[in-house]
Write a protein that holds these residues in place. Structure first.
Motif, PDB file in Angstrom:
ATOM      1  N   ILE A 158      17.902  71.854  54.089  1.00 27.73           N
ATOM      2  CA  ILE A 158      18.955  72.120  53.118  1.00 27.73           C
ATOM      3  C   ILE A 158      18.994  73.620  52.827  1.00 27.73           C
ATOM      4  CG2 ILE A 158      19.848  71.599  50.818  1.00 27.73           C
ATOM      5  CD1 ILE A 158      17.972  69.100  50.862  1.00 27.73           C
ATOM      6  N   PRO A 159      20.021  74.329  53.279  1.00 26.37           N
ATOM      7  CA  PRO A 159      20.160  75.734  52.898  1.00 26.37           C
ATOM      8  C   PRO A 159      20.841  75.837  51.527  1.00 26.37           C
ATOM      9  CG  PRO A 159      21.859  75.154  54.475  1.00 26.37           C
ATOM     10  CD  PRO A 159      21.020  73.924  54.266  1.00 26.37           C
ATOM     11  N   THR A 160      20.447  76.826  50.740  1.00 27.77           N
ATOM     12  CA  THR A 160      21.064  76.990  49.425  1.00 27.77           C
ATOM     13  C   THR A 160      21.167  78.468  49.063  1.00 27.77           C
ATOM     14  OG1 THR A 160      21.000  76.277  47.111  1.00 27.77           O
ATOM     15  CG2 THR A 160      18.890  76.755  48.165  1.00 27.77           C
ATOM     16  N   LEU A 161      22.151  78.784  48.267  1.00 30.61           N
ATOM     17  CA  LEU A 161      22.353  80.148  47.770  1.00 30.61           C
ATOM     18  C   LEU A 161      22.623  80.066  46.273  1.00 30.61           C
ATOM     19  CD1 LEU A 161      22.853  83.215  48.063  1.00 30.61           C
ATOM     20  CD2 LEU A 161      25.202  82.684  48.675  1.00 30.61           C
ATOM     21  N   ASN A 162      21.563  80.200  45.464  1.00 32.94           N
ATOM     22  CA  ASN A 162      21.698  80.149  44.005  1.00 32.94           C
ATOM     23  C   ASN A 162      22.559  78.976  43.538  1.00 32.94           C
ATOM     24  OD1 ASN A 162      20.065  82.389  43.643  1.00 32.94           O
ATOM     25  ND2 ASN A 162      21.779  83.807  43.783  1.00 32.94           N
ATOM     26  N   ASN A 163      22.212  77.804  44.004  1.00 31.93           N
ATOM     27  CA  ASN A 163      22.979  76.605  43.692  1.00 31.93           C
ATOM     28  C   ASN A 163      22.045  75.530  43.150  1.00 31.93           C
ATOM     29  OD1 ASN A 163      25.262  75.137  43.486  1.00 31.93           O
ATOM     30  ND2 ASN A 163      25.694  75.048  45.669  1.00 31.93           N
ATOM     31  N   TYR A 164      21.255  75.890  42.169  1.00 31.33           N
ATOM     32  CA  TYR A 164      20.197  75.042  41.631  1.00 31.33           C
ATOM     33  C   TYR A 164      20.692  73.655  41.210  1.00 31.33           C
ATOM     34  CZ  TYR A 164      17.110  73.163  38.063  1.00 31.33           C
ATOM     35  OH  TYR A 164      16.342  72.329  37.299  1.00 31.33           O
ATOM     36  N   ASN A 165      21.779  73.594  40.458  1.00 27.32           N
ATOM     37  CA  ASN A 165      22.236  72.304  39.930  1.00 27.32           C
ATOM     38  C   ASN A 165      22.557  71.302  41.030  1.00 27.32           C
ATOM     39  OD1 ASN A 165      21.991  73.009  37.194  1.00 27.32           O
ATOM     40  ND2 ASN A 165      23.938  74.082  37.255  1.00 27.32           N
ATOM     41  N   TYR A 166      23.274  71.724  42.048  1.00 24.56           N
ATOM     42  CA  TYR A 166      23.615  70.812  43.139  1.00 24.56           C
ATOM     43  C   TYR A 166      22.401  70.494  44.012  1.00 24.56           C
ATOM     44  CZ  TYR A 166      28.493  71.339  41.901  1.00 24.56           C
ATOM     45  OH  TYR A 166      29.687  71.320  41.231  1.00 24.56           O
ATOM     46  N   LEU A 167      21.525  71.459  44.202  1.00 19.34           N
ATOM     47  CA  LEU A 167      20.311  71.221  44.977  1.00 19.34           C
ATOM     48  C   LEU A 167      19.441  70.168  44.294  1.00 19.34           C
ATOM     49  CD1 LEU A 167      18.497  72.008  47.379  1.00 19.34           C
ATOM     50  CD2 LEU A 167      17.431  73.676  45.853  1.00 19.34           C
ATOM     51  N   LYS A 168      19.303  70.273  42.998  1.00 22.50           N
ATOM     52  CA  LYS A 168      18.520  69.304  42.228  1.00 22.50           C
ATOM     53  C   LYS A 168      19.093  67.896  42.395  1.00 22.50           C
ATOM     54  CE  LYS A 168      17.064  68.271  37.542  1.00 22.50           C
ATOM     55  NZ  LYS A 168      17.203  68.616  36.128  1.00 22.50           N
ATOM     56  N   ILE A 169      20.389  67.752  42.278  1.00 21.94           N
ATOM     57  CA  ILE A 169      21.040  66.450  42.457  1.00 21.94           C
ATOM     58  C   ILE A 169      20.803  65.919  43.862  1.00 21.94           C
ATOM     59  CG2 ILE A 169      23.289  65.297  42.615  1.00 21.94           C
ATOM     60  CD1 ILE A 169      24.209  67.224  40.336  1.00 21.94           C
ATOM     61  N   CYS A 170      20.946  66.782  44.851  1.00 20.84           N
ATOM     62  CA  CYS A 170      20.763  66.395  46.252  1.00 20.84           C
ATOM     63  C   CYS A 170      19.342  65.892  46.508  1.00 20.84           C
ATOM     64  CB  CYS A 170      21.092  67.584  47.157  1.00 20.84           C
ATOM     65  SG  CYS A 170      20.842  67.277  48.905  1.00 20.84           S
ATOM     66  N   ILE A 171      18.355  66.635  46.071  1.00 21.49           N
ATOM     67  CA  ILE A 171      16.958  66.267  46.324  1.00 21.49           C
ATOM     68  C   ILE A 171      16.581  65.001  45.558  1.00 21.49           C
ATOM     69  CG2 ILE A 171      14.566  66.991  45.932  1.00 21.49           C
ATOM     70  CD1 ILE A 171      15.471  69.809  46.789  1.00 21.49           C
ATOM     71  N   GLU A 172      16.999  64.905  44.318  1.00 21.26           N
ATOM     72  CA  GLU A 172      16.702  63.695  43.547  1.00 21.26           C
ATOM     73  C   GLU A 172      17.338  62.466  44.185  1.00 21.26           C
ATOM     74  OE1 GLU A 172      17.847  64.729  39.558  1.00 21.26           O
ATOM     75  OE2 GLU A 172      15.986  65.842  39.220  1.00 21.26           O
ATOM     76  N   SER A 173      18.538  62.619  44.715  1.00 19.26           N
ATOM     77  CA  SER A 173      19.204  61.508  45.397  1.00 19.26           C
ATOM     78  C   SER A 173      18.476  61.115  46.678  1.00 19.26           C
ATOM     79  CB  SER A 173      20.652  61.886  45.709  1.00 19.26           C
ATOM     80  OG  SER A 173      21.298  60.830  46.376  1.00 19.26           O
TER      81      SER A 173
END
Length: 83
Positions: free
Chosen positions: A6-21
């Motif tokens: 999972i690549p991310t660029l300062n997108n904490y909120n969506y990353l958190k949702i993605c990983i928790e899912s």
């Protein structure tokens, strides 16, 4: 076994949702690898607290380079790219 990159660029909120899912809904053994571009938000702390492997660049390496950097830490033969 497979690795999820999972690549991310300062997108904490969506990353958190993605990983928790992923953790909640996956019945398969998998490795989660995140590549963090810049990381000036809460992303690094979140990953460290949950013991999720990550790679980091202090600049925006771009999508393709981010996936390639993270894939070097994959320990399975199968890689899934999540974007």
């Amino acid at each position: 076994m497979f690795s999820i990159i999972i690549p991310t660029l300062n997108n904490y909120n969506y990353l958190k949702i993605c990983i928790e899912s992923l953790k909640k809904n996956s019945n398969f053994n998998h490795q989660i690898l995140v590549h963090v571009n810049i990381g000036s938000d809460e992303t690094i702390n979140f990953l460290k607290n949950r013991k999720i492997e990550y790679t980091l660049t202090n600049y925006n390496a771009g999508l393709c380079a981010s996936v390639n950097i993270a894939s070097k830490k994959a320990y399975s033969d199968y890689i899934v790219y999540s974007h």
